[in-house]
Design a protein around this motif. Structure first.
Motif, PDB file in Angstrom:
ATOM      1  N   PRO A 244       0.840  -1.197   0.000  1.00  0.00           N
ATOM      2  CA  PRO A 244       0.000   0.000   0.000  1.00  0.00           C
ATOM      3  C   PRO A 244       0.881   1.255   0.000  1.00  0.00           C
ATOM      4  O   PRO A 244       2.099   1.148   0.223  1.00  0.00           O
ATOM      5  CB  PRO A 244      -0.785  -0.134   1.313  1.00  0.00           C
ATOM      6  N   PRO A 245       0.288   2.437  -0.235  1.00  0.00           N
ATOM      7  CA  PRO A 245      -1.156   2.668  -0.392  1.00  0.00           C
ATOM      8  C   PRO A 245      -1.627   2.427  -1.825  1.00  0.00           C
ATOM      9  O   PRO A 245      -0.847   2.539  -2.762  1.00  0.00           O
ATOM     10  CB  PRO A 245      -1.289   4.142  -0.039  1.00  0.00           C
ATOM     11  N   ASP A 246      -2.904   2.079  -1.942  1.00  0.00           N
ATOM     12  CA  ASP A 246      -3.526   1.932  -3.257  1.00  0.00           C
ATOM     13  C   ASP A 246      -5.033   2.015  -3.088  1.00  0.00           C
ATOM     14  O   ASP A 246      -5.618   1.250  -2.322  1.00  0.00           O
ATOM     15  CB  ASP A 246      -3.147   0.591  -3.898  1.00  0.00           C
ATOM     16  N   ASP A 247      -5.646   2.962  -3.783  1.00  0.00           N
ATOM     17  CA  ASP A 247      -7.087   3.181  -3.668  1.00  0.00           C
ATOM     18  C   ASP A 247      -7.861   2.548  -4.816  1.00  0.00           C
ATOM     19  O   ASP A 247      -9.090   2.655  -4.864  1.00  0.00           O
ATOM     20  CB  ASP A 247      -7.389   4.686  -3.634  1.00  0.00           C
TER      21      ASP A 247
ATOM     22  N   THR B 150      -8.535  -3.996  -0.548  1.00  0.00           N
ATOM     23  CA  THR B 150      -7.356  -4.637   0.037  1.00  0.00           C
ATOM     24  C   THR B 150      -7.626  -5.108   1.462  1.00  0.00           C
ATOM     25  O   THR B 150      -8.480  -4.556   2.162  1.00  0.00           O
ATOM     26  CB  THR B 150      -6.137  -3.696   0.042  1.00  0.00           C
TER      27      THR B 150
ATOM     28  N   HIS C 137      -0.343  -6.230   1.535  1.00  0.00           N
ATOM     29  CA  HIS C 137      -1.797  -6.399   1.490  1.00  0.00           C
ATOM     30  C   HIS C 137      -2.200  -7.387   0.395  1.00  0.00           C
ATOM     31  O   HIS C 137      -1.536  -7.474  -0.643  1.00  0.00           O
ATOM     32  CB  HIS C 137      -2.492  -5.059   1.217  1.00  0.00           C
TER      33      HIS C 137
ATOM     34  N   ALA D 136      -4.866  -7.876  -2.448  1.00  0.00           N
ATOM     35  CA  ALA D 136      -5.682  -6.942  -3.219  1.00  0.00           C
ATOM     36  C   ALA D 136      -6.533  -7.690  -4.231  1.00  0.00           C
ATOM     37  O   ALA D 136      -6.069  -8.642  -4.874  1.00  0.00           O
ATOM     38  CB  ALA D 136      -4.792  -5.924  -3.946  1.00  0.00           C
TER      39      ALA D 136
END
Length: 296
Positions: free
Chosen positions: A149-152, A156, A263, A265
């Motif tokens: 992360p981060p990933d929007d 996740t 994470h 995902a």
């Protein structure tokens, strides 16, 4: 347009070959050509182009259709898995993508555990950078990805938090320190790994009020360890990359502490297949056990 045509088109796009796709699906090349021609006639668009230099290429509409067809195949597979589960038979295909350290240290145990309990479930693994894993997820090439992360863009779930350590040659002047302050590394030639390592390392030096001087950037944690072994630089690496150290390489605690999160995902958690849910549940269970067994 039927299930076989859809799967055939996706197979051609992935292999780049009518012949290989036909072999995988037990079809002759003329049968493959007829099926694709019929599909293009029905859709009234050209999906594939032949180029002497590049071979087979997808048209722009072909690229967009490919993603949709992958989603349709996922739907077909989910139906088959639901029917199998109703009959008490766990079947399905799980497509996983992971960056190298996660692929090496986290995934094999998950595959072994699932294969032992559910031998009818097929698991495929694609290894690449974090950026590639995200691309594969967006294109529906994989069902579950391990990312940093981060990933929007995706749904996740936290899987594993690994500690970062200073890694150095065993005759380095800082070897006598049990805890190395980031300030001690300000004038050191540093080595960092790409593919998700950079943000936590940069943040560590920022929090420690130290200037990060990167001399080498590498993709493989094995390359990083061997370069440190030769005394070329000092590294900041995660605990999963340090489970098997080469000779003459030592690790030390860092101050301030630093961690990296991994994470799981997926595109949409609520739309996971039974097989993909099984993979995630197994991965979370085993990762929890690892946290208690890895020395820190």
């Amino acid at each position: 347009m039927n299930n076989n045509q859809i799967r055939l088109f996706v197979k051609i796009a992935e292999t780049g070959s009518f012949t290989k796709a036909g072999q995988d699906m037990n079809m002759t090349q003329p049968a493959v050509s007829r099926a694709i021609s019929a599909l293009e006639d029905e859709l009234a668009v050209k999906l594939l182009l032949r180029d002497r230099r590049s071979g087979l290429m997808l048209t722009d509409i072909g690229k967009r259709i490919l993603i949709i067809f992958r989603e349709i195949i996922i739907g077909y597979d989910k139906v088959e898995q639901e029917i199998s589960a109703e009959k008490g038979l766990e079947k399905g295909v799980i497509r996983i993508g992971a960056f190298p350290v996660a692929a090496a240290q986290l995934i094999p145990g998950v595959i072994r555990s699932i294969s032992a309990r559910y031998p009818e479930i097929e698991i495929s693994l694609a290894e690449g950078t974090v950026a590639e894993v995200k691309e594969w997820l967006a294109a529906r090439v994989i069902d579950v990805g391990l990312i940093i992360p981060p990933d929007d863009e995706f749904d996740t779930v936290p899987l594993f938090r690994e500690k970062l350590y200073a890694v150095l040659q065993d005759d380095h002047p800082l070897r006598h320190k049990e805890v190395i302050c980031v300030k001690d590394l300000e004038d050191e030639p540093m080595l960092i790994c790409r593919s998700g390592y950079e943000p936590p390392v940069v943040d560590l030096f920022r929090r420690g009020g130290s200037n990060l001087k990167v001399k080498y950037e590498v993709s493989s944690f094995l390359t990083a360890l061997n370069m440190i072994k030769e005394g070329l630089a000092v590294g900041v690496m995660s605990q999963l990359s340090l489970l098997s150290l080469p000779p003459n390489v030592i690790i030390r605690e860092l101050s301030p502490d630093a961690y990296r999160d991994i994470h799981l995902a997926v595109n949409v958690l609520d739309e996971l297949s039974i097989a993909a849910k099984l993979f995630m549940d197994t991965a979370l269970e085993l990762a929890g056990n690892m946290e208690s067994t890895i020395p820190s």
